[in-house]
Scaffold this active site. Structure first.
Site, PDB file in Angstrom:
ATOM      1  CE  LYS A   1     -32.533  22.802  -0.919  1.00  0.00           C
ATOM      2  NZ  LYS A   1     -32.633  21.379  -1.411  1.00  0.00           N
TER       3      LYS A   1
ATOM      4  CB  CYS B   1     -46.643  14.829   5.939  1.00  0.00           C
ATOM      5  SG  CYS B   1     -47.586  15.895   4.338  1.00  0.00           S
TER       6      CYS B   1
END
Ligand code: FAD
Length: 1012
Positions: free
Chosen positions: A680, A795
């Site tokens: 996903k 990140c």
């Protein structure tokens, strides 16, 4: 008629004869510099430490710091000089101020050997002396790396001042040779092009030239008025094409077209050099005005080889020193044969190269007054004198500037003088014979090739990925070779990217299905994916899955599991390699898609695609290493084998910021280990997800083994996380969602077979500390890139810059002006550094944080101009930030940097470690002891010293953090696949009445895939 070789030998011998009349003081035995050079040539470890010490010294202001660095660099040395050095260190500790004074004086003295003066007035003393020796000059302005436009403007202004001063001070001077002097103006200025524009990006020559030309014109105009000559120096390969193009563009303009007093450098160590030179000559002929080429070998050999090896690029320089010499001679011929349009300046200290140019000129009937030799200030003095005595024109290259900015130049000279390969060392230090020094370099190339060990002959394409010679003892990353990054320095790669962008644009609005159990599944509801730079543009639509599709996907994955888990790992590894090859083939297209779908600048998009390729290949190799049942221990009478089974059905939930790499990394790890997968992608990068599905289908993934679901995470993501038939969840994304998954996976549902395993990678609040002795040129460039590259949406991005009181003002001044020069805009344009943030929600959230920052701290900088359309947030820097403020604790995920001032390094580490996160961290320092401390004390999964804290490379920087940054897994690391596997041990008692086989095989395959 004598052969060219014997003519060279005769001329060379004459130069040596003259040289030997004046021995080279740089290589004599007396004095600090001479002793240091002698030690450096004898001991590589000393040389590295010594040059590093020299590099840091000018930035140290306190005596105690100097002595401390001396101790750190040299106290631990265990070689023949250790006693001498250690005595020195002990004395220094005792009387630091005297020692510091002496050291400074010695290093300044050393710098003065190569730097002709601090200012124009200062350098004039040298130039006058040289005039008396019939040696001309070209002056070069030393400077720190130019990080901002204000620094670039300052360099341009200094060039103008220098021109004025030189012209004024040399009034009445004439050319020392007095013949053909109109070709050789007395005042000659060497200009470093990179110092005129801080945002020069190899991918964007048009932008560079648009900024450089206006800065150059006033300098050229004034030079012409003053009758001076301007030379473009050549720097690293990344700047070469722009420098050449700039030269041709500006000197092709009406105003300068008929001006002959312009020159440029060609570097013979480059494989491109001949093509570039011929192209320049064609340009010169079309222009119809004479120009000059300074032919050199090149000053950045080590840098270019390291850089290209790190990035997997074809190395632009020759590998063998004699190849550069051969090329220098070939280019000398090209230059002299085209003497009618180009004036040659031979920049070399190598008597063979010099004698060759002389002999060739003679052979071609070119008078010695029509070309010149150029040599560096402080080097090869006796050769300069010899050449003057032989009646040649000699010009000395004289750097001018302060010691601190001059350090990189000084270290380059020290390296050159101590290089094993260098002519000067061979002649003046090692007393190599004249015959050897004058040998034809072609012979040496042939000889070296014949002696080349077989292993250095390029491996087959297959071998490129499975690296030769790697063994179980090799570092884990050495089992394969990283895919190269695209080098946007070439026009061809720029063109390919532009074409890919056009094609990607033409496919805007296409629709993509879900893929479940090998079937394409369409739904009435389609999710649009927008271009964050221009939100009215729809990049594509993907069918939106609901709960029924999620259920179908679980069933399909479950059904495919049995067969896939028993498929030999070699077959699964080949699937990954097939996918990698397809990604590689579609590389530009995928990068272009990322530019549009997630707003990545070109190089960042390419880095993402490269990482996807690397994940596939690295995990394929790792699986081959761990796949077979392996004996656990040799013990008589019993055999125990450990091996791995897949965990089951894996749900992969990926973020949008590395839309292909991270998705592909998690999917490929799950697949190669024998799990079946529901992937996903993030809702913001669904087209990238659909592309990855296409790639795996094309590579031959069996139906049901990989299923593609796109839809809202809160609906299908949550449903699947809780599903009893999902055994493993690989998640990368926000802390909020990660913690929810972690918690939910802890609940065991009715009918669940396995304890759910969660691989969870979350955010960071990453610090960078700049120590008081750091190299600010590097620290600021890398901090700016770490904070604002890809808009701070990695990140790993820097969000807390921790500065010591001691150098706070110096860093801030340069940091703020560097930030103020960043290019912000649509990343479709090459070379854009800061693009849009991902979507409206992110835009609003970041703006809220900026407001919070304004109320908590001081807005130190915010860019004023950003495009009116699209989700562009201006790069923003806050100062006066305290560790407990929200902007210092919460992840913002945008181009917002908080600067925290601390007393000392103790406090810096405390602040760095004082958040919930532990993902990446950076530390800039030149103190070995402080670096060791940082390595040991900083709490982060990836600690980077003296480099940016983003840009992890698969196999090289296994990536992932701990605390609230993640569960301690390392993507792209040797252990990563183990997260997707269940270990199993099978033990068999093999004794029968005391009889046991004598040998136990290390591996067994029989029970890996039991028959059903
Ligand atoms: C006046 C002047 C101006 C200069 N300006 C520039 C400039 O603008 N830009 C620039 O880049 N350089 C410039 N240089 C060149 C550079 O700084 C070095 O001085 C020069 O390359 C040394 O070459 P050499 O012929 O004197 O010595 P040599 O000892 O014959 O050659 C040394 C050179 O060989 C090459 N080399 C070393 N090892 C290898 C290897 N393994 N394989 C292949 N090649 C190798 C390197 O280029 C090295 O510098 C300039 C030099 C001079 C004299």
């Amino acid at each position: 008629m004598r052969s060219l070789q014997s003519e060279i030998e005769q001329r060379g011998a004459r130069i040596f004869e003259l040289v030997d009349q004046y021995p080279e003081s740089l290589f004599s035995k007396a004095g600090f510099y001479q002793r240091m050079m002698a030690l450096s040539m004898r001991d590589e470890q000393f040389k590295v430490q010594m040059f590093r010490f020299v590099d840091v010294l000018p930035s140290l202001r306190k005596s105690g710091d100097i002595v401390q660095h001396l101790e750190e660099y040299f106290a631990g040395m265990h070689n023949g000089f250790a006693p001498v050095i250690q005595t020195g260190v002990r004395v220094a500790r005792f009387v630091p101020w005297i020692s510091a004074f002496i050291l400074r004086r010695n290093v300044s003295g050393m710098a003065r050997q190569f730097i002709a003066g601090k200012s124009c007035e200062d350098v004039m003393k040298t130039l006058r002396k040289r005039r008396a020796e019939k040696i001309g000059f070209t002056v070069d302005l030393l400077g720190e790396a130019v990080l901002s436009e204000s620094e670039a403007d300052e360099y341009a202004a200094r060039c103008l001042d220098l021109l004025e001063c030189l012209a004024r001070e040399t009034q009445g001077w004439t050319d020392p040779l007095g013949k053909d002097s109109e070709l050789f103006p007395v005042v000659n200025l060497s200009v470093k092009i990179s110092a005129l524009y801080s945002q020069m990006n190899p991918a964007d020559p048009t932008d560079a030239i648009a900024h450089l030309a206006p800065k150059l014109r006033p300098i050229l105009r004034r030079a012409r008025e003053l009758g001076a000559f301007i030379n473009f120096d050549m720097e690293s390969y990344a700047h070469k094409n722009i420098t050449l193009q700039l030269f041709k563009t500006t000197f092709g303009e009406g105003e300068f077209k008929d001006w002959p007093d312009a020159g440029i450098v060609i570097q013979a160590y480059l494989r491109d050099a001949e093509a570039d030179l011929r192209n320049l000559i064609d340009w010169g002929r079309a222009r119809g005005t004479r120009f000059t080429v300074r032919l050199v070998k090149g000053a950045y050999w080590d840098y270019e080889t390291i850089k290209s090896r790190q990035n997997g690029w074809n190395c632009p320089v020759y590998f063998q020193k004699p190849e550069s010499d051969v090329n220098f001679e070939a280019l000398s011929r090209v230059l002299l044969e085209n003497e009618s349009i180009v004036t040659a300046a031979f920049g070399s200290h190598n008597v063979r190269s010099i004698a060759h140019a002389q002999a060739l000129a003679e052979e071609l009937g070119i008078d010695r007054s029509c070309f010149e030799f150029q040599l560096l200030y402080g080097m090869a003095g006796p050769i300069k004198r010899a050449l003057v005595e032989m009646g040649y024109r000699v010009r000395e290259y004289c750097p001018v500037g302060e010691l601190l900015p001059g350090m990189s130049y000084l270290v380059r000279r020290l390296l050159e003088n101590t290089s094993n390969e260098g002519f000067l060392r061979a002649k003046f230090s090692e007393n190599v014979s004249a015959a050897e020094l004058l040998r034809d370099p072609k012979e040496l190339v042939r000889q070296n090739r014949a002696n080349l060990p077989k292993a250095t002959i390029p491996a087959t394409t297959e071998d490129r990925h499975h690296k030769n010679g790697a063994s179980i003892e090799s570092p884990p990353g050495d089992i394969y070779e990283n895919s190269p990054l695209v080098n946007f320095v070439y026009q061809e790669t720029q063109e390919k990217m532009r074409t890919a962008l056009r094609e990607a644009r033409n496919r805007f609005g296409e629709k993509y299905p879900l893929v479940i159990g090998g079937e394409k599944v369409w739904r009435d509801k389609l999710t649009p994916s927008v271009n964050p730079s221009a939100p009215k543009e729809i990049v594509g639509y993907v069918a939106e899955a609901g709960i029924p599709e999620a259920e179908r996907a679980v069933k399909a994955a479950r059904a495919a599991l049995d067969k896939w888990s028993r498929t030999p790992f070699e077959e699964r590894a080949r699937l990954l390699e097939g996918a990698a090859a397809i990604v590689d083939r579609r590389r530009y297209g995928l990068s272009a898609l990322e530019v549009f779908e997630v707003g990545k600048p070109w190089a960042e998009a390419d880095g993402d695609i490269r990482e996807a390729i690397d994940f596939c290949r690295f995990y394929a190799e790792r699986m081959r290493q761990i796949g077979r049942p392996r004996l656990t221990q040799h013990v008589p009478g019993e055999e125990s084998y450990q091996h791995y089974w897949p965990r089951g059905v894996a749900l992969v939930i990926a973020p949008w910021n590395f839309p292909i790499a991270i998705l592909c990394g998690m999917v490929s790890a799950a697949l190669v280990t024998g799990n079946t997968v529901i992937m996903k992608p993030s809702e913001q990068s669904i087209v990238c997800g659909a592309m990855l599905m296409q790639i795996f289908e094309e590579a031959g993934v069996p139906p049901g083994v990989l299923n593609f679901l796109s839809g809202p995470g809160s609906v299908i993501g949550a449903h699947l996380v809780d599903h009893k038939d999902v055994d493993l969840i690989a998640f990368t994304g926000s802390r909020e969602v990660g913690l929810r998954i972690w918690e939910s996976a802890g609940i065991t549902r009715p009918g669940q077979r396995e304890l759910k395993h969660v691989i969870c990678e979350m955010g960071g609040k990453n610090p960078v500390i700049i120590d008081s002795d750091a190299d600010l040129d590097e620290a600021i460039v890398d901090s700016i890139y770490s904070a604002f590259g890809y808009q701070g949406q990695k990140c790993s991005a820097l969000s807390r810059l921790i500065l010591l009181e001691e150098n706070y003002d110096r860093v801030m001044e340069r940091l703020l002006s560097a930030a103020g020069s960043l290019r912000v805009g649509n990343p479709e344009e090459p070379g854009m550094m800061v693009g849009p943030v991902i979507d409206e929600a992110a835009y609003k959230r970041i703006q809220e944080y900026i407001e919070i920052g304004k109320s908590e701290a001081t807005l130190a900088y915010q860019a004023k101009e950003v495009p009116p359309e699209g989700y562009f947030i201006p790069p923003t820097i806050f100062s006066g930030v305290k560790p407990n403020m929200r902007i210092a604790r919460e992840e913002i995920f945008g181009p917002v940097l908080s600067v925290i001032k601390v007393r000392d390094l103790d406090e810096a580490f405390e602040v760095a470690n004082g958040t919930d996160y532990a993902l990446t961290a950076g530390f800039f320092s030149r103190s070995p002891a402080d670096i060791d401390r940082a390595k040991a004390e900083i709490e982060a999964g990836n600690v980077y010293i003296n480099r940016s804290c983003t840009g992890a490379v698969v196999g090289r920087h296994p990536f992932g953090g701990f605390k609230m940054s993640g569960g301690g897994t390392k993507a792209g690391g040797a252990d990563y696949l183990l997260q997707f596997l269940l270990p199993r041990v099978v033990t068999e008692n093999v004794t029968r009445h005391g009889l046991a086989p004598e040998e136990t095989p290390e591996y067994r395959d029989e029970f890996l895939w039991p028959q059903r």
